[in-house]
Design a protein around this motif. Sequence first.
Motif, short mmCIF file in Angstrom:
data_model
loop_
_atom_site.label_atom_id
_atom_site.label_comp_id
_atom_site.label_asym_id
_atom_site.label_seq_id
_atom_site.Cartn_x
_atom_site.Cartn_y
_atom_site.Cartn_z
N VAL A 62 0.85 -1.28 -0.10
CA VAL A 62 0.14 -0.02 -0.14
C VAL A 62 0.75 1.23 -0.08
O VAL A 62 1.90 1.29 0.69
CB VAL A 62 -0.98 -0.01 1.38
N ALA A 63 0.55 2.22 -0.89
CA ALA A 63 1.24 3.54 -0.76
C ALA A 63 1.00 4.19 0.37
O ALA A 63 -0.15 4.27 0.67
CB ALA A 63 0.79 4.39 -2.20
N LEU A 64 2.02 4.80 0.92
CA LEU A 64 2.16 5.51 2.34
C LEU A 64 1.38 6.88 2.10
O LEU A 64 0.49 7.31 2.88
CB LEU A 64 3.56 6.01 2.61
N ALA A 65 1.10 7.30 0.76
CA ALA A 65 0.25 8.48 0.60
C ALA A 65 -1.17 8.24 0.63
O ALA A 65 -2.24 9.17 0.83
CB ALA A 65 0.67 8.94 -0.69
N GLU A 66 -1.80 6.81 0.48
CA GLU A 66 -3.08 6.57 0.74
C GLU A 66 -3.60 6.52 2.10
O GLU A 66 -4.64 6.24 2.57
CB GLU A 66 -3.23 5.35 -0.02
N LEU A 67 -2.52 6.52 3.24
CA LEU A 67 -2.81 6.14 4.40
C LEU A 67 -3.06 7.69 5.16
O LEU A 67 -2.51 8.62 4.65
CB LEU A 67 -1.64 5.30 5.21
N PRO A 68 -3.65 7.60 6.32
CA PRO A 68 -3.81 8.77 7.06
C PRO A 68 -2.67 9.41 7.46
O PRO A 68 -1.51 8.85 7.62
CB PRO A 68 -4.66 8.42 8.31
N PRO A 69 -2.72 10.88 7.48
CA PRO A 69 -1.50 11.39 8.07
C PRO A 69 -0.91 11.36 9.26
O PRO A 69 -1.70 10.54 10.15
CB PRO A 69 -1.90 13.17 7.96
#
Length: 324
Positions: A62-69
């Motif tokens: 999973v791309a880190l950009a797709e996870l919550p900040p």
Amino acid sequence: MTTGTPAAPKAPKTPKAAAPKTPKPAAAPKPAAAPKASATTQAQSQMSLLPAYAQLGESATVALAELPPNSDLIGPAPTDAFASNIKEFGVIQPILLQRRTNGTYIVAGGRRRVKAARLAGMRTVPALVYPVGWVSIEVLTTIENEQRSDNAAADLAACESLIAQGANEAVISEATGKSVAGIRNLLRLKGLIPELRTAFNEGKFKDSVAFKIIGLKPDDQRRLISTLAKDGRLINKDVDLIIASTIQPKPAAPAVAATPATAAPAAAVDDDEEEDTRPWYEQVIDLVKQIQALAPADATDIGEIADDLLKFAEYAAAQAVATP
């Protein structure tokens, strides 16, 4: 008179045979009412605390950009050593995610790993992805923390959310494996004032410090905010100083003047014994430590008094050092 043909006698009416009545079928017996579900069972069914079937997480990258900040991920920041480890070896243990129907993700476990991966400049992380609804996100979070290092801040938030949804301590215990006593102890952390609760969620002080802080009154807790702002964190010593300052020494009993007839003779002074010229608080600290060493383990009252005396003397020592 005209005589007419007499009318033929009418044939007697044949009585109509009554149609045999069809007997009504016997009413089917009513099915026995299902036993009423207990409040515990209802809560489990409503919130899916205990999954009805096994579910293997879907392995994914999973791309880190797709996870919550990071600001939305409760828990401490990764240590330098942990971040360095992630940078060198990558994320070996997959994080746990739940995927909403709109495709966005909730991080159930591995918040520190996500933060460390971002620090290391990584773009993706390995994950086990579960569908939303299979099991409560709070339960998944708590179980993951039980199997790895504790994250009391995340556990507290999870338990509060479950209770708000209608679960009780027994339900949460059964679903997560945490003891009821452990859950109750965790919920004591709700006693943190909002400013310190936020700092706790951000990992600015450890669990042991948090449990000390909740023993303070709200006004005394607020005295820690300036230390937090100055140092960016809180340690046990910071709280100990506040605790010591709140301890009021008991007033000494009024001295009874001795009459000449009853006055005790002056104690003999050993010429070889040197007078202890250390500050009073250092002498008190030594005496209290002797009391603690001599007191039996079951003498809890003596132990508590000694602890209070020691904190007061240590606070006095700290004040003396701070004020030359």
